[in-house]
Design a protein around this motif. Sequence first.
Motif, PDB file in Angstrom:
ATOM      1  N   TYR B  35       0.952  -1.215   0.021  1.00  0.00           N
ATOM      2  CA  TYR B  35      -0.017   0.120   0.098  1.00  0.00           C
ATOM      3  C   TYR B  35       0.781   1.254  -0.172  1.00  0.00           C
ATOM      4  O   TYR B  35       2.016   1.410   0.495  1.00  0.00           O
ATOM      5  CB  TYR B  35      -0.945   0.188   1.216  1.00  0.00           C
ATOM      6  N   GLN B  37       0.702   5.234   0.913  1.00  0.00           N
ATOM      7  CA  GLN B  37       0.061   6.467   1.780  1.00  0.00           C
ATOM      8  C   GLN B  37       0.894   7.901   1.417  1.00  0.00           C
ATOM      9  O   GLN B  37       1.957   7.994   1.996  1.00  0.00           O
ATOM     10  CB  GLN B  37      -0.006   6.096   3.421  1.00  0.00           C
ATOM     11  N   ALA B  41      -3.438  11.405   3.390  1.00  0.00           N
ATOM     12  CA  ALA B  41      -4.432  10.738   2.676  1.00  0.00           C
ATOM     13  C   ALA B  41      -4.229   9.126   3.512  1.00  0.00           C
ATOM     14  O   ALA B  41      -3.787   8.801   4.188  1.00  0.00           O
ATOM     15  CB  ALA B  41      -3.980  10.509   1.239  1.00  0.00           C
ATOM     16  N   GLY B  42      -5.471   8.369   2.647  1.00  0.00           N
ATOM     17  CA  GLY B  42      -5.666   7.004   3.238  1.00  0.00           C
ATOM     18  C   GLY B  42      -4.565   6.063   2.554  1.00  0.00           C
ATOM     19  O   GLY B  42      -3.821   6.595   1.904  1.00  0.00           O
ATOM     20  N   LEU B  43      -5.095   4.957   2.659  1.00  0.00           N
ATOM     21  CA  LEU B  43      -4.023   3.921   1.856  1.00  0.00           C
ATOM     22  C   LEU B  43      -4.449   3.567   0.788  1.00  0.00           C
ATOM     23  O   LEU B  43      -5.660   3.017   0.589  1.00  0.00           O
ATOM     24  CB  LEU B  43      -3.807   2.506   2.932  1.00  0.00           C
ATOM     25  N   LEU B  45      -4.284   0.894  -2.154  1.00  0.00           N
ATOM     26  CA  LEU B  45      -3.637  -0.419  -2.799  1.00  0.00           C
ATOM     27  C   LEU B  45      -2.651  -0.313  -4.040  1.00  0.00           C
ATOM     28  O   LEU B  45      -3.427  -0.077  -5.135  1.00  0.00           O
ATOM     29  CB  LEU B  45      -4.904  -1.383  -2.751  1.00  0.00           C
ATOM     30  N   PHE B  88       3.391   0.669   2.909  1.00  0.00           N
ATOM     31  CA  PHE B  88       3.068  -0.481   3.902  1.00  0.00           C
ATOM     32  C   PHE B  88       3.076  -1.724   3.158  1.00  0.00           C
ATOM     33  O   PHE B  88       2.381  -2.055   2.278  1.00  0.00           O
ATOM     34  CB  PHE B  88       1.745  -0.150   4.420  1.00  0.00           C
TER      35      PHE B  88
END
Lengths: 114, 111
Positions: B35, B37, B41-43, B45, B88
């Motif tokens: 992932y 980021q 912001a969010g993650l 994919l 991540f």
Amino acid sequence: SAVISQKPSRDICQRGTSLTIQCQVDSQVTMMFWYRQQPGQSLTLIATANQGSEATYESGFVIDKFPISRPNLTFSTLTVSNMSPEDSSIYLCSAADPEAGELFFGEGSRLTVL
Amino acid sequence: GEDVEQSLFLSVREGDSSVINCTYTDSSSTYLYWYKQEPGAGLQLLTYIFSNMDMKQDQRLTVLLNKKDKHLSLRIADTQTGDSAIYFCADRSGGSYIPTFGRGTSLIVHP
């Protein structure tokens, strides 16, 4: 892929208040989760949101502090209750169809508690 | 419990390749994820690989999986400043719907 919308995207809250975060997925998904990401940290799973029944909480998280609803397959809410500065985090909603392998995330809700 | 480890920082020059490494301990991992980021912001994919694969390529991204050593890597070719983010690694076993995340690798791309 699933598109996940969260709101609010950010908020500044007073100690002792509660805030509800909404999560909407654009397709029906089997699994929905809520994560917390504290500053500079990785993701910690709060709970699995179960449709029509009580959420399944991870160790260290309780329903009284983080009540969760999931009335249908595409929507869930997380409430952070009686907030303290230690609750300042990004809260992330995620959704998955486990048979497909993919796990998607919303943009997160950044909470600052004063 | 199961663990996913990543180095915390990686600095590369624009145009070079970046290789972000990850090790995991769960021998029953079936899906392994990367992932991205970006700040605030969010993650997102980026890609994922099923455990019966040893490589997956998607444009500038190459994922290598060494299941024997429980080692996963993400290679970004021709790294750009827009690739600067936290990456991540996560793994998920077939018996669980819930992945375990690493702490994230902060990729810094400089001119």
